[in-house]
Motif scaffolding. Structure first.
Motif, PDB file in Angstrom:
ATOM      1  N   ARG A  15      65.247  27.696  54.753  1.00 36.84           N
ATOM      2  CA  ARG A  15      64.775  27.533  53.366  1.00 36.84           C
ATOM      3  C   ARG A  15      65.177  26.157  52.828  1.00 36.84           C
ATOM      4  O   ARG A  15      64.374  25.458  52.205  1.00 36.84           O
ATOM      5  CB  ARG A  15      65.406  28.611  52.481  1.00 36.84           C
ATOM      6  N   MET A  63      68.956  30.102  48.099  1.00 37.39           N
ATOM      7  CA  MET A  63      68.049  29.803  46.999  1.00 37.39           C
ATOM      8  C   MET A  63      68.761  29.102  45.844  1.00 37.39           C
ATOM      9  O   MET A  63      68.143  28.328  45.120  1.00 37.39           O
ATOM     10  CB  MET A  63      67.311  31.071  46.533  1.00 37.39           C
ATOM     11  N   MET A  93      61.298  36.076  44.142  1.00 40.48           N
ATOM     12  CA  MET A  93      62.382  35.683  45.061  1.00 40.48           C
ATOM     13  C   MET A  93      63.496  36.717  45.084  1.00 40.48           C
ATOM     14  O   MET A  93      64.023  37.071  46.126  1.00 40.48           O
ATOM     15  CB  MET A  93      62.950  34.325  44.654  1.00 40.48           C
ATOM     16  N   CYS A 150      61.133  30.475  50.056  1.00 38.09           N
ATOM     17  CA  CYS A 150      62.006  31.663  50.124  1.00 38.09           C
ATOM     18  C   CYS A 150      61.576  32.624  51.230  1.00 38.09           C
ATOM     19  O   CYS A 150      62.418  33.129  51.980  1.00 38.09           O
ATOM     20  CB  CYS A 150      61.969  32.349  48.755  1.00 38.09           C
TER      21      CYS A 150
END
Ligand SMILES: N[C@@H](CCC(=O)N[C@@H](CS)C(=O)NCC(=O)O)C(=O)O
Length: 199
Positions: A15, A63, A93, A150
């Protein structure tokens, strides 16, 4: 330059690599063996990767790191700065991390008694994601967005095989779950996102 600690074949690390690649941002990668995470524990107090160092500040959680990269390098954007589009992306997400990942995580180990229910739940939820994507090129619409970043390292196993040398059962489980149904638009999306640069 941002320093990021990683282990081989990590989905959550990818990610960060995708987000930074999108921004044209170089990362100072620090590689650790999967089986020796002592330096990661020493740095962050826990063993999961990725861990990022922004100067003297240590940030954990893939994230959270991506959102921090977005704040420091807003162009090209991955996330709307405000409004319903931003809220929808944040909901998607969190749902992905807290809900969608549940069945593959629960199946990673001895077969649980509710394995069949987990598999059918996963199929249903992946169908929802395919419907959410619809005919769009990206979850972000016309361009790569934060939801693509994500979900890609997990959903890619719908079409991409684990890399040579990757023996993580979790990735084989993802491939198995994601290939249970046909999702041609999701497959095309996975190839599209895979063509984006990684830092
Ligand atoms: N919520 C964390 C999850 C991180 C995570 O699960 N990382 C995996 C690699 S993809 C890991 O380090 N696993 C090692 C372990 O479970 O011991 C994030 O988004 O960064």
């Amino acid at each position: 330059m941002i320093r990021v600690h990683r282990v081989p074949f990590s989905t959550n690390v990818e990610r960060v690599a995708l987000a930074a690649g999108h921004k044209g941002l170089a990362i100072d990668w620090v590689d650790h063996p999967d089986e020796d995470r002592s330096a990661i524990v020493e740095l962050s107090g826990q063993r999961l990767v990725p861990i990022a160092e922004f100067g003297t500040e240590v940030v954990r959680g893939s994230m959270r790191i991506v959102e921090r990269i977005e704040a420091e390098r807003p162009e090209p954007p991955l996330l709307s700065p405000a409004g319903p589009e931003r809220a929808a992306a944040l909901v998607a997400m969190d749902w992905f991390d807290r809900v969608w990942k549940g069945p593959p995580n629960a199946l990673d180990g001895p077969e649980p008694p509710d394995a069949d229910a987990l598999r059918s739940r996963s199929r249903r939820w992946t169908g929802w994601l395919a419907a959410l994507l619809g005919e769009s090129d990206y979850f972000g619409g016309d361009a790569l967005g934060i939801v693509d970043v994500c979900v890609f390292p997990f959903l890619k196993y719908a079409v991409l095989d684990p890399e040579p040398g990757d023996e993580q059962a979790f990735h084989a489980i993802l491939a198995d779950l994601l290939r249970a149904d046909l999702h041609p638009a999701l497959d095309a999306w996975a190839y599209r996102v895979d063509s984006h640069p990684r830092a």
